[in-house]
Structures are given as C-alpha cells and as structure tokens.
Design an enzyme around this catalytic site. Structure first.
Site, PDB file in Angstrom:
ATOM      1  N   THR A  47      -7.070  -4.102  -0.030  1.00 34.63           N
ATOM      2  CA  THR A  47      -5.897  -4.565   0.724  1.00 34.63           C
ATOM      3  C   THR A  47      -6.138  -5.962   1.289  1.00 34.63           C
ATOM      4  O   THR A  47      -5.253  -6.816   1.241  1.00 34.63           O
ATOM      5  CB  THR A  47      -5.553  -3.582   1.863  1.00 34.63           C
ATOM      6  OG1 THR A  47      -5.255  -2.317   1.280  1.00 34.63           O
ATOM      7  CG2 THR A  47      -4.358  -4.060   2.658  1.00 34.63           C
ATOM      8  N   ASP A  98      -6.937  -0.532  -3.558  1.00 31.31           N
ATOM      9  CA  ASP A  98      -8.296  -0.744  -3.088  1.00 31.31           C
ATOM     10  C   ASP A  98      -8.504  -2.251  -3.099  1.00 31.31           C
ATOM     11  O   ASP A  98      -8.494  -2.873  -4.149  1.00 31.31           O
ATOM     12  CB  ASP A  98      -9.296  -0.049  -4.011  1.00 31.31           C
ATOM     13  CG  ASP A  98     -10.712  -0.174  -3.504  1.00 31.31           C
ATOM     14  OD1 ASP A  98     -10.948   0.192  -2.342  1.00 31.31           O
ATOM     15  OD2 ASP A  98     -11.566  -0.660  -4.265  1.00 31.31           O
ATOM     16  N   ASP A 144       0.840  -1.204   0.000  1.00 28.36           N
ATOM     17  CA  ASP A 144       0.000   0.000   0.000  1.00 28.36           C
ATOM     18  C   ASP A 144       0.872   1.249   0.000  1.00 28.36           C
ATOM     19  O   ASP A 144       0.675   2.164  -0.797  1.00 28.36           O
ATOM     20  CB  ASP A 144      -0.884   0.059   1.260  1.00 28.36           C
ATOM     21  CG  ASP A 144      -2.043  -0.899   1.244  1.00 28.36           C
ATOM     22  OD1 ASP A 144      -2.965  -0.685   0.460  1.00 28.36           O
ATOM     23  OD2 ASP A 144      -2.015  -1.857   2.042  1.00 28.36           O
TER      24      ASP A 144
END
Length: 138
Positions: free
Chosen positions: A88, A86, A13
C-alpha cells in the site's frame, strides 16, 4: 496512524478486496474468507461452506492445479486469505511495480497454496496488453 504512508489504507485496498472476495464468493458460496482490510466473507463470511473445493456448485474448480495434485477438501475446511494490495505504501507513493495482490489458502489450518498477482506490470496503469496483469507461478 492517520496520514502515515506506512499504514495507509486506501480506497484502492478496499475496492480490490471487495472485488477479489466478491468473485471468490460468487464461485464458492459459503467459502471462509479472511481479508486483510478487516472485511471477512461478504456473503457468508466465516461460516462453514458446503460442497467441496474441487467442485463448486457452479462447476468451477477451486484451483486448476488441484486436479493434478488431487487436493480435495470440504469447503468448510478451507480458509482463503486475501491481501488485495500488498505494498500500500508503494501504491500511495506511485511505485506501482512493487505492488502485488496475494491470495493464500489453508485446509484445516494448514497452508497449502496461494497465488501472486501483479496488477501493475512494469509500474503501468495503462490498459491493453501493456497493462494486463501478469500471472506469476507460486
């Protein structure tokens, strides 16, 4: 909560967000960027920018579609929102076909556009043509 895959924040991320924000800032220095992972605008952050979105200092167009829709705004009026991964939880669980990269932008607080990236088409992390990110029209 630590260890909860629903709220997992991975190094992926953070790395994806740094890459996306870095490229945006390189093309449009001073652009206001809000990253989902809490890092806002690495090199200028939330301060007002100069120039216009349609033509950055390096000649880069903010959005190729902007030429056809005649959207132009001072850089300081634009906010870009980045959700680097989008999905995770899906990423952590290896369900890569359900992971997206999202970038949206607003002018003077009004949402006006965005892009959806598919970083793992078909759930593959393979390189080459099979693993090339797909473009999805929004």
């Amino acid at each position: 909560e630590a260890g909860d895959p629903k709220s997992a924040l991975t190094e992926a991320d953070l790395a994806a967000q740094r890459a996306i924000i870095g490229l945006l800032e390189q093309a449009w220095p001073g652009l206001r960027i809000v990253g989902e992972e809490g890092e806002e605008g690495v090199s200028g952050g939330v301060g007002p920018g100069t120039g216009t979105a349609a033509q950055a200092g390096n000649g880069a167009s903010f959005c190729p579609a902007c030429a056809s829709c005649a959207l132009e705004a001072p850089l300081g009026d634009i906010t870009v929102f980045v959700d680097p991964l989008d999905g995770t939880r899906e990423f952590v669980e290896g369900r890569l076909e359900n992971v997206l990269s999202l970038v949206g932008f607003a002018v003077r607080g009004r949402a006006v556009g965005g892009a959806i990236g598919v970083p793992f088409p078909g759930g593959s992390t393979a390189g080459g043509d099979e693993g090339a990110p797909e473009e999805v029209a929004a």
